[in-house]
Scaffold this motif. Structure first.
Motif, PDB file in Angstrom:
ATOM      1  N   PHE A  99      17.569 -36.050  36.814  1.00 48.56           N
ATOM      2  CA  PHE A  99      18.677 -35.644  35.942  1.00 48.56           C
ATOM      3  C   PHE A  99      19.994 -35.531  36.705  1.00 48.56           C
ATOM      4  O   PHE A  99      21.041 -35.901  36.196  1.00 48.56           O
ATOM      5  CB  PHE A  99      18.344 -34.332  35.221  1.00 48.56           C
ATOM      6  CG  PHE A  99      17.229 -34.511  34.225  1.00 48.56           C
ATOM      7  CD1 PHE A  99      17.043 -35.730  33.584  1.00 48.56           C
ATOM      8  CD2 PHE A  99      16.361 -33.481  33.932  1.00 48.56           C
ATOM      9  CE1 PHE A  99      16.020 -35.921  32.673  1.00 48.56           C
ATOM     10  CE2 PHE A  99      15.325 -33.660  33.026  1.00 48.56           C
ATOM     11  CZ  PHE A  99      15.156 -34.878  32.395  1.00 48.56           C
TER      12      PHE A  99
ATOM     13  N   LEU B 141      15.420 -40.838  27.662  1.00 52.59           N
ATOM     14  CA  LEU B 141      15.175 -39.646  28.454  1.00 52.59           C
ATOM     15  C   LEU B 141      13.727 -39.191  28.297  1.00 52.59           C
ATOM     16  O   LEU B 141      13.041 -38.876  29.272  1.00 52.59           O
ATOM     17  CB  LEU B 141      16.117 -38.551  27.960  1.00 52.59           C
ATOM     18  CG  LEU B 141      16.285 -37.336  28.838  1.00 52.59           C
ATOM     19  CD1 LEU B 141      16.838 -37.759  30.179  1.00 52.59           C
ATOM     20  CD2 LEU B 141      17.235 -36.354  28.179  1.00 52.59           C
TER      21      LEU B 141
ATOM     22  N   GLN C 242      21.198 -38.987  37.161  1.00 49.94           N
ATOM     23  CA  GLN C 242      21.709 -39.552  35.914  1.00 49.94           C
ATOM     24  C   GLN C 242      23.080 -38.983  35.576  1.00 49.94           C
ATOM     25  O   GLN C 242      23.931 -39.680  35.038  1.00 49.94           O
ATOM     26  CB  GLN C 242      20.728 -39.288  34.770  1.00 49.94           C
ATOM     27  CG  GLN C 242      19.539 -40.231  34.868  1.00 49.94           C
ATOM     28  CD  GLN C 242      18.715 -40.258  33.598  1.00 49.94           C
ATOM     29  OE1 GLN C 242      18.732 -39.305  32.835  1.00 49.94           O
ATOM     30  NE2 GLN C 242      17.990 -41.332  33.392  1.00 49.94           N
TER      31      GLN C 242
ATOM     32  N   ARG D 210      19.671 -42.588  23.918  1.00 46.68           N
ATOM     33  CA  ARG D 210      19.540 -41.871  25.191  1.00 46.68           C
ATOM     34  C   ARG D 210      18.414 -40.854  25.167  1.00 46.68           C
ATOM     35  O   ARG D 210      17.720 -40.647  26.164  1.00 46.68           O
ATOM     36  CB  ARG D 210      20.854 -41.171  25.539  1.00 46.68           C
ATOM     37  CG  ARG D 210      21.882 -42.179  25.935  1.00 46.68           C
ATOM     38  CD  ARG D 210      22.983 -41.606  26.755  1.00 46.68           C
ATOM     39  NE  ARG D 210      23.940 -42.668  27.021  1.00 46.68           N
ATOM     40  CZ  ARG D 210      25.093 -42.500  27.611  1.00 46.68           C
ATOM     41  NH1 ARG D 210      25.436 -41.308  28.021  1.00 46.68           N
ATOM     42  NH2 ARG D 210      25.885 -43.508  27.820  1.00 46.68           N
TER      43      ARG D 210
END
Lengths: 128, 325
Positions: free
Chosen positions: B185, B152, B188, B148
């Motif tokens: 973000f 990211l 997400q 991740r």
């Protein structure tokens, strides 16, 4: 498969399927491939969308992310294999995880973040 | 270490030894030279769900319908006798009829009685099933986290690369970049914690404070699957940014009306049709060149398998979005 004139008409460019669910990454891949002289099929954000696109047109090559939301890209990889379409991965997944899938066994993974120059070179090499 | 202590104690006194064996939290059996059970501690009885009376004097390998008749364990124990060696931490994976699949680390040692030269075998079982599960889980979490983080970083890098630096001050660049990152973000976060999110919630969250009393929403409740949340958020974020700069959110009188319907004409692929209409803002004219915001709106809609049309009506921008849901 031979590489056609890379900067030729849009229709005469080699077609590359892009499967990537992160929209920014998808657009970045698309731009890099178009700048590299290809035409892009997609980008598709899901397995379903990718298979739908493959139903309509058979690309010359493909660039695949591995994790698509909660799905894995493997059904798309299987379909590409059966169509004889070469492809590379652009995924942050570890080699250990990828090695669990036989269909990805001999597939190059360019990693993520992806070096776009390397990616375009790798897609070109798929044609050679 | 524990085994050494036990060995000494067993030599020094049976009663004392029995006490120790019973106190041990790991299952222990003592076998005679014919592999019959001469002692089993409480932990053994408990762990393997057996009756003490049923097992004493019975051949270990025939216990419980032969559940211990495991080739590798048999070889292990058999090898202890001639070699007089201790075997430590031998891993045995077995699916036991009563307790299911388990992994044990087995220690075995030969005990020689000083008086009669009789041979006993002490076998100790360490159940590491849960420990191994836990380790595997931890390994998965660490690898998932690493994955991740890479992902990211790739997204952040990509947003930064694609946010144009042309005709912009550094401050403008920073604000645009941070706005896109914040939207990314937030989306997400929603996608990670829910399977789906309500369309209106996504819309209001993306528009944010600028919406205030100037954003009017009307349409049915529609669930957006979590993988599509980011794309939908981004479209409205870019429309909002544009409205704040050139459109209805740039004046205090401006309003944005968003209406949507669910088109189920093709039942296997229902479409969401949404109209974003700006009113009472400054006069609008088409941009001289397509900025990245427009490209992002188009690219995002295409990625959703849909399309968007931007109509630069002088009275206000209208965006018509069609996406499969």
């Amino acid at each position: 498969m031979t590489m056609r004139n890379p900067m030729g008409d849009l229709e005469h460019r080699s077609c590359v399927l892009v499967v990537e669910d992160e929209v920014f990454l998808a657009m970045e891949l698309e731009t890099a491939l178009i700048d590299g002289g290809f035409r892009v099929l997609g980008p598709a954000a899901s397995v379903k969308d990718a298979l739908d696109l493959l139903g309509g047109e058979c690309p010359d090559a493909a660039v695949l992310d591995f994790n698509l939301g909660r799905d894995k890209v493997t059904p798309v990889a299987l379909q590409l294999k059966s169509l004889g379409v070469p492809f590379v991965l652009a995924s942050a997944s570890s080699p250990a995880e990828l090695s669990r899938y036989a269909v990805l066994a001999d597939i190059a993974n360019l990693g993520k973040p992806t070096d776009l120059m390397r990616l375009v070179a790798a897609v070109r090499a798929l044609h050679a | 270490m524990m085994l050494e202590d036990l060995y000494r104690l067993l030599k020094s006194g049976h009663v004392q030894a029995q006490g120790v064996v019973d106190t041990m939290t790991q299952p222990i059996v003592v076998l005679d030279q014919n592999f019959s059970v001469s002692t089993a501690n409480n932990a053994f009885i408990r762990t393997f769900k057996v009756n003490r009376d049923d097992i004493l004097g019975e051949s270990f390998f025939r216990l419980g319908d032969g559940q211990w008749n495991i080739a590798e364990l048999k070889n292990l124990i058999a090898s202890v006798i001639p070699k007089a060696a201790a075997v430590i931490g031998f891993e045995v994976k077995h699916d036991f009829p009563t307790i299911g699949p388990r992994t044990f680390l087995v220690d075995a040692r030969r005990l020689i009685h000083p008086n009669d030269n009789g041979t006993n075998i002490l076998v100790l079982f360490d159940d590491v099933t849960d420990r191994q599960h836990h380790d595997a889980e931890m390994e998965f979490i660490v690898s998932e986290t690493r994955h991740r983080m890479n992902n990211l970083f790739a997204v952040v890098r990509s947003v930064a690369m694609q946010t144009s630096v042309e005709d912009r001050t550094a401050v403008e660049y920073r604000e645009t970049l941070l706005g896109r990152l914040a939207t990314t973000f937030r989306a997400q976060e929603i996608a990670a914690t829910n399977d789906a999110a309500d369309f209106e919630d996504i819309l209001r969250l993306a528009v944010g404070e600028l919406g205030g009393k100037r954003l009017f929403c009307e349409g049915p409740a529609i669930e957006i699957e979590s993988p599509k949340v980011l794309s939908v958020s981004l479209i409205f974020h870019e429309l909002t940014t544009n409205a704040a700069k050139y459109g209805a959110f740039s004046t205090s009188e401006g309003q944005v009306h968003v209406t949507w319907t669910l088109d189920t004409a093709s039942p296997e692929r229902p479409y969401l049709t949404c109209e974003w209409r700006e009113e009472n803002g400054p006069a609008v004219k088409p941009p001289e060149r397509k900025g990245y915001g427009t490209k992002l709106i188009n690219g995002t809609s295409a990625q959703l398998g849909g399309e968007v049309e931007l109509i630069y009506d002088p009275s206000g921008l209208t965006a018509v979005l069609k996406i499969p849901v």
